[in-house]
Scaffold this motif. Structure first.
Motif, PDB file in Angstrom:
ATOM      1  N   VAL A  38      37.225  35.316  34.478  1.00  0.00           N
ATOM      2  CA  VAL A  38      37.521  33.894  34.639  1.00  0.00           C
ATOM      3  C   VAL A  38      36.623  32.981  33.808  1.00  0.00           C
ATOM      4  CG1 VAL A  38      37.794  31.996  36.280  1.00  0.00           C
ATOM      5  CG2 VAL A  38      38.404  34.308  36.954  1.00  0.00           C
ATOM      6  N   THR A  39      35.345  33.305  33.735  1.00  0.00           N
ATOM      7  CA  THR A  39      34.425  32.367  33.087  1.00  0.00           C
ATOM      8  C   THR A  39      34.013  32.819  31.681  1.00  0.00           C
ATOM      9  OG1 THR A  39      32.591  33.468  34.189  1.00  0.00           O
ATOM     10  CG2 THR A  39      33.474  31.522  35.263  1.00  0.00           C
ATOM     11  N   PRO A  41      36.531  33.805  28.839  1.00  0.00           N
ATOM     12  CA  PRO A  41      37.390  33.737  27.644  1.00  0.00           C
ATOM     13  C   PRO A  41      36.955  32.660  26.654  1.00  0.00           C
ATOM     14  CG  PRO A  41      38.656  33.233  29.665  1.00  0.00           C
ATOM     15  CD  PRO A  41      37.314  33.704  30.091  1.00  0.00           C
ATOM     16  N   GLN A  42      36.585  31.487  27.172  1.00  0.00           N
ATOM     17  CA  GLN A  42      36.212  30.390  26.261  1.00  0.00           C
ATOM     18  C   GLN A  42      34.890  30.699  25.552  1.00  0.00           C
ATOM     19  OE1 GLN A  42      37.034  30.077  29.521  1.00  0.00           O
ATOM     20  NE2 GLN A  42      38.870  28.808  29.588  1.00  0.00           N
ATOM     21  N   ALA A  43      34.051  31.522  26.180  1.00  0.00           N
ATOM     22  CA  ALA A  43      32.777  31.895  25.553  1.00  0.00           C
ATOM     23  C   ALA A  43      33.026  32.840  24.376  1.00  0.00           C
ATOM     24  CB  ALA A  43      31.873  32.557  26.583  1.00  0.00           C
ATOM     25  N   ASN A  67      40.927  37.906  39.608  1.00  0.00           N
ATOM     26  CA  ASN A  67      42.391  37.788  39.554  1.00  0.00           C
ATOM     27  C   ASN A  67      43.153  38.992  40.050  1.00  0.00           C
ATOM     28  OD1 ASN A  67      43.729  35.482  37.869  1.00  0.00           O
ATOM     29  ND2 ASN A  67      41.755  35.865  36.906  1.00  0.00           N
ATOM     30  N   ASP A  79      51.607  38.106  38.241  1.00  0.00           N
ATOM     31  CA  ASP A  79      51.370  36.730  37.813  1.00  0.00           C
ATOM     32  C   ASP A  79      50.971  36.728  36.328  1.00  0.00           C
ATOM     33  OD1 ASP A  79      49.627  33.929  39.224  1.00  0.00           O
ATOM     34  OD2 ASP A  79      49.863  34.363  37.100  1.00  0.00           O
ATOM     35  N   VAL A  81      49.970  34.445  34.248  1.00  0.00           N
ATOM     36  CA  VAL A  81      48.748  33.766  33.800  1.00  0.00           C
ATOM     37  C   VAL A  81      47.521  34.607  34.145  1.00  0.00           C
ATOM     38  CG1 VAL A  81      47.787  31.479  33.519  1.00  0.00           C
ATOM     39  CG2 VAL A  81      49.998  31.735  34.618  1.00  0.00           C
ATOM     40  N   SER A  82      47.531  35.202  35.340  1.00  0.00           N
ATOM     41  CA  SER A  82      46.431  36.088  35.721  1.00  0.00           C
ATOM     42  C   SER A  82      46.375  37.275  34.774  1.00  0.00           C
ATOM     43  CB  SER A  82      46.632  36.630  37.141  1.00  0.00           C
ATOM     44  OG  SER A  82      46.356  35.633  38.082  1.00  0.00           O
ATOM     45  N   THR A  84      47.373  37.463  31.727  1.00  0.00           N
ATOM     46  CA  THR A  84      46.855  37.053  30.419  1.00  0.00           C
ATOM     47  C   THR A  84      45.337  36.982  30.457  1.00  0.00           C
ATOM     48  OG1 THR A  84      48.812  35.731  30.121  1.00  0.00           O
ATOM     49  CG2 THR A  84      46.964  35.248  28.661  1.00  0.00           C
ATOM     50  N   GLN A  85      44.805  36.457  31.557  1.00  0.00           N
ATOM     51  CA  GLN A  85      43.360  36.320  31.619  1.00  0.00           C
ATOM     52  C   GLN A  85      42.676  37.695  31.622  1.00  0.00           C
ATOM     53  OE1 GLN A  85      41.448  34.135  34.961  1.00  0.00           O
ATOM     54  NE2 GLN A  85      41.003  32.620  33.400  1.00  0.00           N
ATOM     55  N   THR A  88      43.021  39.232  28.227  1.00  0.00           N
ATOM     56  CA  THR A  88      42.099  38.585  27.291  1.00  0.00           C
ATOM     57  C   THR A  88      40.715  39.214  27.400  1.00  0.00           C
ATOM     58  OG1 THR A  88      43.357  36.558  27.504  1.00  0.00           O
ATOM     59  CG2 THR A  88      41.170  36.338  26.554  1.00  0.00           C
ATOM     60  N   GLY A  97      32.639  45.276  21.785  1.00  0.00           N
ATOM     61  CA  GLY A  97      31.912  46.492  22.139  1.00  0.00           C
ATOM     62  C   GLY A  97      31.236  46.466  23.508  1.00  0.00           C
ATOM     63  N   ARG A  99      31.142  47.359  27.582  1.00  0.00           N
ATOM     64  CA  ARG A  99      31.719  48.265  28.589  1.00  0.00           C
ATOM     65  C   ARG A  99      32.432  47.458  29.672  1.00  0.00           C
ATOM     66  NH1 ARG A  99      28.495  53.173  30.973  1.00  0.00           N
ATOM     67  NH2 ARG A  99      29.532  54.109  29.187  1.00  0.00           N
TER      68      ARG A  99
END
Ligand code: SF4
Lengths: 469, 199
Positions: A38-39, A41-43, A67, A79, A81-82, A84-85, A88, A97, A99
């Motif tokens: 959740v926290t 992907p944007q990183a 999720n 779901d 969207v879940s 996809t997350q 991702t 690389g 684990r």
């Protein structure tokens, strides 16, 4: 400075300062970075944009937890969207690389359950995760705290974080816990006492006889909810209990390394002449099972009490907050907490989803039946916990009692997957947050210990095991 | 990150304390993998009530949020900051913030301003009486100003400088990459690793 005693938190901090300059935050080295879907992907996106690599994949580990569904985990997540997350995260871990413990893996589970279980959570380390309950790992005498996504990116890129030195608070729990009272009751009672902002800006160190007597799992429950008291982190000095828990785990040191590590870990205690910025003392022998009645974790009371009357609260903001909470919770002042009926019981989460929690609840449910019309979800904190429970036959106890036995994940702790409360539904939950809508839009949550959860499942009303015949 | 020096806008009085990040943006809205689009989840449950302050026409377009104590407690989700920014907020004023939320906001360029409870109360009254009141949040002078009221606030020099320059923390840290390397060489070998040496 040199002759003044230091607290546990100060010792660990000092050991990890890479760089310190007047008027700037210290640059702190991070020993272990836990990642979830959740926290992050944007990183990872940020890294790609800047053309940066992950500096230390070998100090990073990822899991899928928030999720993931807890049924039919062999099928793709329904779901979109879940899904996809989660996908991702899989792609990011493959590209960089890292684990990853995927849904269904033997070591998959809630991020704060798997770190200790794998032996990655060790005394004297700095641990971060894009999740506020990272404070859980402090139970091992680690300095562990939650961070936001920008900081996740920062740690991925540099394995460090600029941080201001926090203040320290000692919470001493004296005495012996009465039977049927658990570490969950300690922390709920403590938050009710000091308030949800009471620990703000502090790293809490829990100490005292009652804390020393706790198992590692019970210590994790307390440290887990430090954030609910507003604290940055919570910690407990390592001792024989800690070493015994770690010994032989997959990532724990072994042989000569083990001896060197333990020798160092033994130095991780607050010096006698160290001073804390604040101190709180409570007595464990006064405690009884504790539950929440409101919509923040500070709004709690002993199970034997009644719903409070907001009009008796002096502080304006607190009174307004209590009034709002009762309206949302559909409760009237004066109602006995034991008379509150629930629709759902949730046993799980990084607060109380470990094997001891399941054992405690199973001991209460054994030979009993869940009350009519009550839905009981038992969600192990990790697949390893699930496995262990099944090898002990706990799952049969739950199923025979009429509970649902699920796979690992955050599940109804935050309702990102399909396990949610419907509007107006009421739960007794072993998780850590009773915020409005936390377990599903319009859902009403009472935070409880695993023992209270199990007894509540049987009576259909908030109860302790001592209420059962 | 955009630079922040001073901002003048209208303010929304959110007369609630203990606004946790689950209220700012509920978990079901956290599933996006981008940094944008989170405005739909901002205060999602409360916004369904037509009387909720953000729905009131007199506060449309206001971009300074004035909230009660303990704003942003709870989950570490930075999505809460993005939701506020995506919706258009430039600054949030409160007597006390959740630690992680405050850290996130100052990293992302959403200015969080600490004012004592009594100042927040006066500011609430002012913008309730006259929603067109212009409120200035001035990071350079470290003050909030409206009508003829001037309210000083504290923020550390380093964070202020970083916000005013719009500097990215990672870039700043990478200037010290050599020190990180030296530190790593002194780390005991028995410290945990997630990958086996052979991986
Ligand atoms: S179990 Fe609950 S509190 Fe723990 S990490 Fe998952 S969502 Fe967060």
């Amino acid at each position: 400075m040199a002759d003044k005693g230091r607290t546990l938190a100060e010792k660990i901090w000092q050991e990890h300062v890479v760089r310190s300059a007047e008027g700037e935050p210290d640059l702190l080295y991070i020993d272990l970075h836990l990642v979830h879907e959740v926290t992050s992907p944007q990183a990872f996106d940020g890294l790609r944009l800047a053309g940066r690599a992950v500096r230390r994949p070998d100090l990073t580990i990822a899991t899928e937890d928030h999720n993931v569904p807890t049924v039919n985990i062999d099928q793709p997540i329904a779901d979109i969207v879940s899904r996809t997350q989660v996908e991702t995260l899989r792609k990011n871990c493959a590209d960089f690389g890292i684990r990853l413990h995927r849904m269904g893996d033997a070591s998959q589970g809630v991020v704060h359950v798997i770190g200790p279980q794998l032996g990655l959570t060790q005394p004297g380390t700095t641990i971060v995760c894009g999740d506020s309950h990272t404070s859980t790992h402090g139970a091992f005498g680690a300095l562990a705290f939650g961070i936001g996504t920008s900081e996740v990116e920062h740690v991925l890129a540099t394995q460090t974080l600029p941080q201001y030195r926090p203040k320290t608070m000692a919470i001493t729990v004296n005495g012996t816990l009465p039977d049927g009272v658990t570490s969950k009751d300690i922390i709920l009672a403590l938050i009710a006492k000091i308030g949800t902002g009471g620990g703000q800006g502090y790293v809490i160190e829990y100490r005292g006889e009652a804390i020393r007597a706790l198992s590692m799992e019970a210590r994790m429950t307390i440290c887990n909810m430090s954030i609910e008291a507003g604290a940055r982190a919570g910690m407990i000095a390592p001792d024989e209990t800690t070493f015994a828990y770690l010994k032989g785990r997959q990532h724990a040191p072994s042989g000569a390394d083990w001896d060197a590590a333990v020798a160092y870990w033994r130095t991780l205690v607050t010096d006698d002449d160290a001073t804390f910025d604040a101190e709180v003392v409570i007595d464990a022998s006064d405690l009884t099972p504790f539950v929440t009645w409101g919509t923040n974790p500070g709004q709690g009371a002993p199970l034997g009490a009644s719903v409070p009357d907001p009009s008796t609260i002096v502080d304006d903001a607190e009174r307004a907050s209590a009034e709002r909470a009762l309206e949302y919770m559909g409760l009237r002042p004066g109602t006995k907490l034991r008379d509150i009926e629930v629709n759902t019981v949730f046993l799980g989460s990084c607060t109380n989803g470990r094997i001891e929690d399941l054992r405690a609840a199973a001991a209460v449910l054994k030979g009993r039946k869940v009350a009519d019309g009550v839905r009981v979800l038992v969600v192990p904190g990790s697949m390893a916990v699930k496995q262990q429970a099944e090898s002990e036959g706990l799952h049969s106890v739950f199923v025979e009692a009429g509970a649902e036995w699920r796979s690992a994940g955050c599940s109804m702790c935050l309702g990102m997957n399909p396990d949610q409360l419907a509007p107006g539904e009421r739960s007794a939950s072993t998780s850590n947050r009773n915020f409005e809508g936390r377990q599903g839009k319009g859902g009403r949550t009472h935070l409880v210990s695993p023992l209270v959860a199990a007894a509540t499942a049987v009576r259909g009303r908030l109860s302790a095991p001592s209420d059962l015949d | 990150m955009e630079k922040f020096t001073t901002h003048t806008g209208r303010a929304v009085p959110l007369r609630r304390s203990n606004v946790d990040t689950d209220q700012i943006i509920p978990a079901v809205y956290l599933k996006r993998v981008t940094r944008t689009g989170f405005e739909d989840g901002l205060f999602a449950a409360w916004r369904q009530d037509p009387g909720f302050v953000l729905n009131r026409p007199e506060y449309a377009g206001a971009d300074v949020l004035v909230a009660g104590a303990d704003f942003g407690t709870g989950s570490s989700r930075e999505h809460a900051v993005w939701a506020l920014q995506n919706y258009g907020f430039k600054a949030v004023i409160s007597p006390r913030f959740g630690d992680i939320f405050r850290g996130n906001s100052l990293k992302g360029g959403l200015l969080t301003v600490l004012l004592p409870e009594s100042d927040v109360e006066r500011l609430w009254q002012a913008v309730e009486e006259d929603p067109t009141t212009a409120v200035t949040v001035d990071l350079v002078e470290r003050e909030v100003r409206y009508a003829d009221v001037v309210l000083p606030f504290e923020i550390d020099d380093y964070t202020r400088w970083r916000l005013m320059e719009g500097l990215d923390d990672i870039g700043l840290t990478l200037r010290h990459a050599e020190e990180v390397e030296i530190f790593e060489q002194s780390r005991p070998a028995w410290k945990p690793r997630t990958l086996a040496a052979a991986d």
